[in-house]
Design an enzyme around this catalytic site. Structure first.
Site, PDB file in Angstrom:
ATOM      1  N   ARG A  27     -14.616  13.059   7.484  1.00  0.00           N
ATOM      2  CA  ARG A  27     -13.278  13.628   7.652  1.00  0.00           C
ATOM      3  C   ARG A  27     -12.991  14.633   6.544  1.00  0.00           C
ATOM      4  O   ARG A  27     -12.461  15.722   6.782  1.00  0.00           O
ATOM      5  CB  ARG A  27     -12.206  12.534   7.628  1.00  0.00           C
TER       6      ARG A  27
ATOM      7  N   ASP B  82     -15.626   2.936   7.330  1.00  0.00           N
ATOM      8  CA  ASP B  82     -14.554   3.772   6.785  1.00  0.00           C
ATOM      9  C   ASP B  82     -15.089   4.716   5.724  1.00  0.00           C
ATOM     10  O   ASP B  82     -14.699   5.889   5.664  1.00  0.00           O
ATOM     11  CB  ASP B  82     -13.447   2.914   6.192  1.00  0.00           C
TER      12      ASP B  82
ATOM     13  N   LYS C 277      -9.126  -1.763   5.738  1.00  0.00           N
ATOM     14  CA  LYS C 277      -9.382  -2.309   4.410  1.00  0.00           C
ATOM     15  C   LYS C 277      -8.366  -3.397   4.056  1.00  0.00           C
ATOM     16  O   LYS C 277      -8.712  -4.404   3.448  1.00  0.00           O
ATOM     17  CB  LYS C 277      -9.353  -1.183   3.368  1.00  0.00           C
TER      18      LYS C 277
ATOM     19  N   HIS D  90       0.847  -1.189   0.000  1.00  0.00           N
ATOM     20  CA  HIS D  90       0.000   0.000   0.000  1.00  0.00           C
ATOM     21  C   HIS D  90       0.882   1.238   0.000  1.00  0.00           C
ATOM     22  O   HIS D  90       1.863   1.306   0.733  1.00  0.00           O
ATOM     23  CB  HIS D  90      -0.900   0.032   1.234  1.00  0.00           C
TER      24      HIS D  90
ATOM     25  N   SER E 102      -8.204   3.726   8.665  1.00  0.00           N
ATOM     26  CA  SER E 102      -8.792   3.673   7.336  1.00  0.00           C
ATOM     27  C   SER E 102      -8.009   2.729   6.425  1.00  0.00           C
ATOM     28  O   SER E 102      -8.575   1.846   5.771  1.00  0.00           O
ATOM     29  CB  SER E 102      -8.813   5.085   6.745  1.00  0.00           C
TER      30      SER E 102
END
Lengths: 444, 444
Positions: free
Chosen positions: A173, A166, A192, A87, A188
């Site tokens: 947010r 989320d 996931k 990620h 967040s």
């Protein structure tokens, strides 16, 4: 005093005053945001209090797990390979997923990659993939599983079933300037990633002018929180802190970036794509070691390089494109990505000197404004517009030299050229320090 | 970048990062909260950011003025007297408004008093007035004006027309633990006071166990912000910091408190009511000096005492009760307030010693739980329940001595007695320091 039920106001007050929330309070918050027991206007006050006061390691883990449990999880335990993913916190020209996923799959990992779309100056893996004619990123979970079993990696977007809390929290947010709170970013991202049942996760936390975290200290803080939370949740996690003070590689823009990746997979990459290749190999090497496929990092690096150079990663990519409905002929002829011819406009330097600063976010935003990215989530993408950087940090230029080549349609051309040119700071003397791609390694 | 319209998110971000908001931003916020351009979930994030970061003097004044302008203002410029009022931050047994308003009116001031209701452990002037049979606090503005012209003072609740943004913001603050933010308290109090077109305002900022601001330092900070804002908005403003570590005076509970005030106005007060009388005289004296009726504080004090002792304040009160529909015979015979006989239960000390601490909030809450106050705004008030304190801080007691007398119905009696008893800390030696009623004077 009579014992009262848990009240949003009391939870907000507790965090406001700097105390740690209990697991029950955090779970009530996440559940309440989804079912309405925690009103939106109470949730946002708590989000601001979390941005102010932070969360400790336990709170962060519990928040992540509560968000994970707000939805469904994928179970790939039937696949008898280590499940691994990568990620990135997002940058400009950041396209390593398209190299890493086929590379890691070809090296024997199972890569169930759930990706996002671009927003603001940053691109998104799903948008890049969609520049491949026919490629489908909207898969059912059954289809995703089938591609994964068949190819070793599969790419899709987040579904409504995965971590719905989320999705709700992100919208709140975004509307309240609380996106930047580290515990919220961690929950967040990690909720996931945990939903895909990973064994291993490598993180690429960017810092610099094109990164979400411009300051290196904050990027490291985020990386540590991510790595801590990943490991606390049972996922072997590491992070690299990498430079985002210039676009990563040469290409910015969806089809141009896919072409750059195919060229890397084919072993035909332009010299400017070097950093993409280097970072992809390093992240894959770390995945292989964390997954236990190799016992040392050096062995992981050799393994990754061997697989890339053998053409096995290209074949893995080709099989994925086929399986996900795309035109796999792009693997042999990337020019097929360019379904219509765009103008190519040289962005020229107006003076001689050295490139001392590059505003990478401005380059991303300039391409975004042409349709290469999104200002709002509902904006349409133009996959063909983009930019090829011809110079990098520290390079010497003469007046009239090409800084890069803009690929555009008629509209917005001159504004884009002006913004791209202004993104470069050119000075008489060369910069004191050169840019290192990998700035730090966070293993906690 | 294209110039964008003002966005709530950007305003929240600015305050989140500790910057001062511009007048335009503050005005957009107040207008937006009322008309929906600033969503509730954005407003509460900003409220938390204000609690965190504070506001400077200019921001505070502009917020107050914007809230004032969200509604209608009253114009009593036809009344040719200085317009003056007093505001207390609320406490237990705090009933000085009922003495000050008639006293100041009898001394030549015009007192358009817009008051509130009790909530939590604190009482409210409107609830106290409603314990007078027939008394109406829901006046139209025309009626309010008429009473004011006829009597010199009039008492009413806030109308929907006055500072509607405050009503909306208060509900959001209450739900999100942001009530305590000083700039928000200041704007809430001062916007309503400014709406009455005052020349002069005296503030009674309480501190101690029964006060909203328990800590003296915070009470002083609030007082300074209030006085600054009042003066910046053109109202001559002063504040006293007063002790709320025990109920003010002897009576707690609506009808009992009205009786205590009538007894003070009649010059027949119990010794325990001394502090109410003293504080009422001092606040009135300061009003007279600020209004220019007297040039020195000492002259103001003599003036106030003379008017009280002459019976003119009692006559002023009687005329107000008549004008607002109440049974004015209570001025001669306060026992008429007690339309039914309640139980009187002695709360006894279980040990000998000295009263070293009194939890005034707990006394307020115990009476509130019997119906003397409200946990929620929609709760009904029982005007007759209450408590008469027989001992005060520093007093010596023997085992079995009465700490006070509870006026109650059958329900909840034993729980109330236990709570009242537990509100007193009794120790072997007398407290090191005695309590001073007036702890400080804030004139900025």
């Amino acid at each position: 005093m009579i014992d009262r039920e848990m009240q949003p106001r009391d939870i907000i007050r507790k965090k406001r005053d700097g105390a740690a929330l209990s697991p029950e309070e955090i779970e009530f918050f996440v559940r309440g945001v989804t079912n309405g027991e925690f009103a939106d206007y109470q949730a946002t006050a708590l989000l601001m209090a979390v941005l102010w006061r932070g969360m400790n390691e336990d709170e962060q883990r519990i928040l992540t797990q509560a968000m994970l449990r707000s939805g469904e999880t994928l179970d790939f335990s039937d696949v008898d390979l280590p499940k691994a993913d990568k990620h990135s916190t997002g940058g400009v020209g950041d396209k390593t997923s398209l190299v890493i996923a086929p590379l890691a799959a070809a090296a024997g990992l199972c890569v169930p990659m759930i990706s996002g779309r671009g927003l603001g100056h940053t691109g998104g893996t799903l948008d890049k993939l969609e520049s491949i004619p026919g490629y489908r990123v909207r898969l059912s979970i059954a289809e995703f599983r089938e591609v994964l079993q068949h190819v070793g990696f599969a790419m899709m977007g987040q579904t409504a079933e995965i971590a719905p809390a989320d999705k709700k929290l992100y919208a709140l947010r975004d509307a309240t300037a609380t996106v930047e709170a580290i515990p919220l970013i961690v929950a967040s991202i990690m909720s996931k990633k945990l939903a895909a049942g990973l064994d291993v996760l490598v993180l690429d936390v960017k810092t610099g002018t094109g990164a979400f975290m411009r300051e290196e200290a904050r990027a490291k803080k985020l990386a540590r929180a991510l790595v801590q939370t990943g490991n606390a949740c049972g996922v072997r996690t590491e992070a690299l802190i990498t430079d985002m003070n210039q676009p990563l590689g040469r290409a910015v823009g969806n089809a141009l970036e896919v072409r750059e990746c195919i060229e890397i997979l084919r072993g035909e990459a332009h010299e400017g794509a070097g950093p993409v290749r280097e970072l992809s190999l390093e992240l894959t090497a770390r995945m292989l070691r964390l997954a236990g496929v190799e016992t040392t990092l050096e062995a992981g690096r050799m393994h990754a390089r061997r697989v890339l150079e053998s053409g096995a990663a290209l074949e893995s990519f080709r099989r994925n494109v086929e399986a996900q409905g795309g035109d796999a002929r792009i693997c042999d002829d990337p020019s097929r990505l360019f379904t219509s011819a765009l103008r190519e406009v040289q962005v020229e330097s107006t003076r001689a000197g050295f490139i001392t600063e590059i505003d990478a976010a401005e380059i991303g935003s300039a391409i975004g404004a042409l349709g290469g990215g999104r200002a709002k989530v509902e904006d349409e993408i133009d996959p063909l517009v983009g930019y090829l950087a011809e110079v990098k940090h520290g390079d010497a230029v003469k007046e009239g030299d090409a800084l890069g080549i803009l690929h555009c349609r008629d509209e917005g051309q001159s504004a884009a050229v002006a913004r791209l040119r202004a993104a470069y700071t050119i000075e008489d003397s060369s910069p004191a320090q050169s840019r290192t791609l990998i700035k730090d390694i966070i293993t906690v």
